[in-house]
Design an enzyme around this catalytic site. Structure first.
Site, PDB file in Angstrom:
ATOM      1  N   GLU A   7     -44.663 -41.156 -27.649  1.00  0.00           N
ATOM      2  CA  GLU A   7     -44.979 -40.201 -28.635  1.00  0.00           C
ATOM      3  C   GLU A   7     -45.420 -38.861 -28.871  1.00  0.00           C
ATOM      4  O   GLU A   7     -45.048 -38.379 -27.564  1.00  0.00           O
ATOM      5  CB  GLU A   7     -46.856 -40.721 -29.172  1.00  0.00           C
ATOM      6  CG  GLU A   7     -47.192 -40.038 -30.249  1.00  0.00           C
ATOM      7  CD  GLU A   7     -46.598 -40.155 -31.577  1.00  0.00           C
ATOM      8  OE1 GLU A   7     -45.622 -39.712 -31.587  1.00  0.00           O
ATOM      9  OE2 GLU A   7     -47.945 -41.056 -32.604  1.00  0.00           O
ATOM     10  N   ASP A   8     -44.976 -37.685 -29.433  1.00  0.00           N
ATOM     11  CA  ASP A   8     -45.094 -36.310 -29.605  1.00  0.00           C
ATOM     12  C   ASP A   8     -46.880 -36.289 -29.197  1.00  0.00           C
ATOM     13  O   ASP A   8     -47.531 -35.621 -27.612  1.00  0.00           O
ATOM     14  CB  ASP A   8     -45.164 -34.938 -30.230  1.00  0.00           C
ATOM     15  CG  ASP A   8     -45.633 -35.468 -31.662  1.00  0.00           C
ATOM     16  OD1 ASP A   8     -46.547 -37.299 -31.954  1.00  0.00           O
ATOM     17  OD2 ASP A   8     -45.503 -34.788 -32.667  1.00  0.00           O
ATOM     18  N   ASP A  39     -53.253 -38.304 -31.962  1.00  0.00           N
ATOM     19  CA  ASP A  39     -54.586 -36.673 -32.570  1.00  0.00           C
ATOM     20  C   ASP A  39     -56.121 -38.007 -32.628  1.00  0.00           C
ATOM     21  O   ASP A  39     -56.928 -38.757 -31.974  1.00  0.00           O
ATOM     22  CB  ASP A  39     -54.595 -36.111 -33.957  1.00  0.00           C
ATOM     23  CG  ASP A  39     -55.531 -35.655 -34.680  1.00  0.00           C
ATOM     24  OD1 ASP A  39     -56.221 -34.611 -33.805  1.00  0.00           O
ATOM     25  OD2 ASP A  39     -54.849 -35.140 -35.481  1.00  0.00           O
ATOM     26  N   THR A  40     -56.109 -38.592 -34.542  1.00  0.00           N
ATOM     27  CA  THR A  40     -56.953 -39.654 -34.182  1.00  0.00           C
ATOM     28  C   THR A  40     -56.793 -40.716 -33.531  1.00  0.00           C
ATOM     29  O   THR A  40     -57.236 -41.980 -33.528  1.00  0.00           O
ATOM     30  CB  THR A  40     -56.830 -39.761 -35.861  1.00  0.00           C
ATOM     31  OG1 THR A  40     -55.813 -40.300 -35.913  1.00  0.00           O
ATOM     32  CG2 THR A  40     -57.092 -38.739 -36.276  1.00  0.00           C
ATOM     33  N   THR A  69     -52.772 -43.933 -36.159  1.00  0.00           N
ATOM     34  CA  THR A  69     -50.721 -44.288 -36.303  1.00  0.00           C
ATOM     35  C   THR A  69     -50.489 -45.164 -35.085  1.00  0.00           C
ATOM     36  O   THR A  69     -49.691 -45.971 -35.262  1.00  0.00           O
ATOM     37  CB  THR A  69     -50.112 -42.891 -36.098  1.00  0.00           C
ATOM     38  OG1 THR A  69     -50.833 -42.246 -36.985  1.00  0.00           O
ATOM     39  CG2 THR A  69     -48.637 -43.540 -36.657  1.00  0.00           C
ATOM     40  N   LEU A  70     -50.712 -44.775 -33.970  1.00  0.00           N
ATOM     41  CA  LEU A  70     -50.831 -45.677 -32.861  1.00  0.00           C
ATOM     42  C   LEU A  70     -51.186 -46.925 -32.380  1.00  0.00           C
ATOM     43  O   LEU A  70     -50.498 -48.066 -32.098  1.00  0.00           O
ATOM     44  CB  LEU A  70     -50.797 -45.156 -31.060  1.00  0.00           C
ATOM     45  CG  LEU A  70     -49.756 -43.412 -30.878  1.00  0.00           C
ATOM     46  CD1 LEU A  70     -49.924 -43.032 -29.416  1.00  0.00           C
ATOM     47  CD2 LEU A  70     -48.613 -44.914 -30.223  1.00  0.00           C
ATOM     48  N   PHE A 107     -55.170 -27.149 -33.677  1.00  0.00           N
ATOM     49  CA  PHE A 107     -53.461 -27.617 -34.252  1.00  0.00           C
ATOM     50  C   PHE A 107     -52.125 -27.095 -33.588  1.00  0.00           C
ATOM     51  O   PHE A 107     -51.665 -25.853 -33.569  1.00  0.00           O
ATOM     52  CB  PHE A 107     -53.488 -26.884 -35.621  1.00  0.00           C
ATOM     53  CG  PHE A 107     -52.111 -27.861 -36.815  1.00  0.00           C
ATOM     54  CD1 PHE A 107     -52.663 -29.164 -37.074  1.00  0.00           C
ATOM     55  CD2 PHE A 107     -50.999 -26.664 -36.606  1.00  0.00           C
ATOM     56  CE1 PHE A 107     -51.271 -29.733 -37.616  1.00  0.00           C
ATOM     57  CE2 PHE A 107     -50.037 -28.107 -37.216  1.00  0.00           C
ATOM     58  CZ  PHE A 107     -50.194 -29.708 -37.832  1.00  0.00           C
ATOM     59  N   ARG A 121     -40.636 -26.671 -35.638  1.00  0.00           N
ATOM     60  CA  ARG A 121     -40.212 -27.767 -34.432  1.00  0.00           C
ATOM     61  C   ARG A 121     -39.317 -27.117 -33.345  1.00  0.00           C
ATOM     62  O   ARG A 121     -39.290 -27.592 -32.126  1.00  0.00           O
ATOM     63  CB  ARG A 121     -39.684 -28.944 -34.989  1.00  0.00           C
ATOM     64  CG  ARG A 121     -40.478 -29.352 -36.335  1.00  0.00           C
ATOM     65  CD  ARG A 121     -39.616 -30.891 -36.127  1.00  0.00           C
ATOM     66  NE  ARG A 121     -40.540 -32.251 -37.379  1.00  0.00           N
ATOM     67  CZ  ARG A 121     -41.083 -32.602 -37.371  1.00  0.00           C
ATOM     68  NH1 ARG A 121     -41.779 -32.679 -36.266  1.00  0.00           N
ATOM     69  NH2 ARG A 121     -41.549 -32.739 -38.484  1.00  0.00           N
TER      70      ARG A 121
HETATM   71  P1  5GP Z   1     -53.188 -39.462 -35.555  1.00  0.00           P
HETATM   72  O1  5GP Z   1     -52.328 -41.263 -36.196  1.00  0.00           O
HETATM   73  O2  5GP Z   1     -52.982 -39.477 -33.828  1.00  0.00           O
HETATM   74  O3  5GP Z   1     -53.600 -39.043 -35.996  1.00  0.00           O
HETATM   75  O4  5GP Z   1     -51.584 -38.698 -35.561  1.00  0.00           O
HETATM   76  C1  5GP Z   1     -50.675 -38.394 -34.694  1.00  0.00           C
HETATM   77  C2  5GP Z   1     -49.406 -37.759 -35.655  1.00  0.00           C
HETATM   78  O5  5GP Z   1     -49.769 -36.826 -35.992  1.00  0.00           O
HETATM   79  C3  5GP Z   1     -48.701 -36.885 -34.810  1.00  0.00           C
HETATM   80  O6  5GP Z   1     -47.659 -38.183 -34.795  1.00  0.00           O
HETATM   81  C4  5GP Z   1     -47.951 -35.714 -35.198  1.00  0.00           C
HETATM   82  O7  5GP Z   1     -47.170 -35.885 -36.469  1.00  0.00           O
HETATM   83  C5  5GP Z   1     -49.758 -35.405 -36.474  1.00  0.00           C
HETATM   84  N1  5GP Z   1     -50.268 -34.472 -35.919  1.00  0.00           N
HETATM   85  C6  5GP Z   1     -51.698 -34.568 -35.070  1.00  0.00           C
HETATM   86  N2  5GP Z   1     -52.166 -33.090 -34.624  1.00  0.00           N
HETATM   87  C7  5GP Z   1     -51.243 -32.968 -34.663  1.00  0.00           C
HETATM   88  C8  5GP Z   1     -51.482 -30.968 -33.958  1.00  0.00           C
HETATM   89  O8  5GP Z   1     -51.486 -30.585 -33.371  1.00  0.00           O
HETATM   90  N3  5GP Z   1     -49.686 -30.800 -34.599  1.00  0.00           N
HETATM   91  C9  5GP Z   1     -48.698 -31.198 -35.188  1.00  0.00           C
HETATM   92  N4  5GP Z   1     -48.163 -30.395 -35.586  1.00  0.00           N
HETATM   93  N5  5GP Z   1     -49.351 -31.999 -35.585  1.00  0.00           N
HETATM   94  C10 5GP Z   1     -50.007 -32.769 -35.166  1.00  0.00           C
END
Ligand code: 5GP
Length: 177
Positions: free
Chosen positions: A100-101, A104-105, A108-109, A153, A166
């Protein structure tokens, strides 16, 4: 909102990322030696990291992709994950590694992990280039982390802002102020 590269403050250079990718690749190659490994890239943001990481992991493994999207609008994920592109092969009885890139929260994962665990892999681990633990809403085990970052961010090296940036070779903090 006007977007401009001048609002991006470099956080990790391409050289710093490359150095870390080599370390992660070596760790993964050691851990999965002799095992039937499937490496799963979560599109789209992972594309640069995935390419560099797999190229620098000296092992024979299967490469495949999954593309998911969070339901609902806004900038935060909702945890309701829609599969846009599912895996094209079975992971039953095999060792799966999700790449994964950024986490964050964790919503998703967490969802993707549960989905894949239902398919009975021999093991399931997660590798993320970036981790923002201060934003976590649900605990999800991230086994390999490139860099742990503060609540910024970030864009570049695969990560976008409205589809842009990107292609930058580095990771930077986007500051619209
Ligand atoms: P989560 O479900 O963990 O909140 O979301 C993860 C996804 O949110 C990442 O795969 C990415 O697409 C997006 N995301 C979360 N933080 C960032 C950030 O700082 N920059 C960008 N460009 N995308 C983010």
């Amino acid at each position: 909102m006007t977007m401009s590269r001048s609002r991006i403050y470099p956080l990790y250079t391409h050289a710093q990322i490359h150095e870390r990718v080599l370390e992660l690749g070596a760790q993964i190659a050691k851990e999965y030696e002799g095992k039937d490994l499937v490496v799963i890239g979560l599109l789209n943001g992972v594309y640069q990291f995935f390419s560099d990481l797999t190229r620098n992991t000296d092992l024979d493994f299967d490469v495949t992709f999954m593309q998911v999207a969070s339901y609902g609008g806004g900038t935060e994920s909702t945890g309701e994950v829609k599969i846009l592109h599912d895996l094209d092969r079975s992971i039953r009885g095999r060792h799966a590694l999700i790449v994964e890139d950024i986490v964050d929260t964790g919503l998703t994962l967490n969802k993707v992990r549960k989905l894949l665990l239902d398919r009975d892999p021999a093991s399931l681990k997660i590798c993320s280039l970036l981790d923002k633990p201060s934003r976590r809403r649900v605990q999800v085990p991230v086994d390999y982390v490139g860099f742990t970052i503060e609540d910024h961010f970030v864009v570049g090296y695969g990560l976008d802002l409205d589809g842009k940036y990107r292609n930058l070779p580095y990771v930077g903090i986007y500051n619209p102020a």
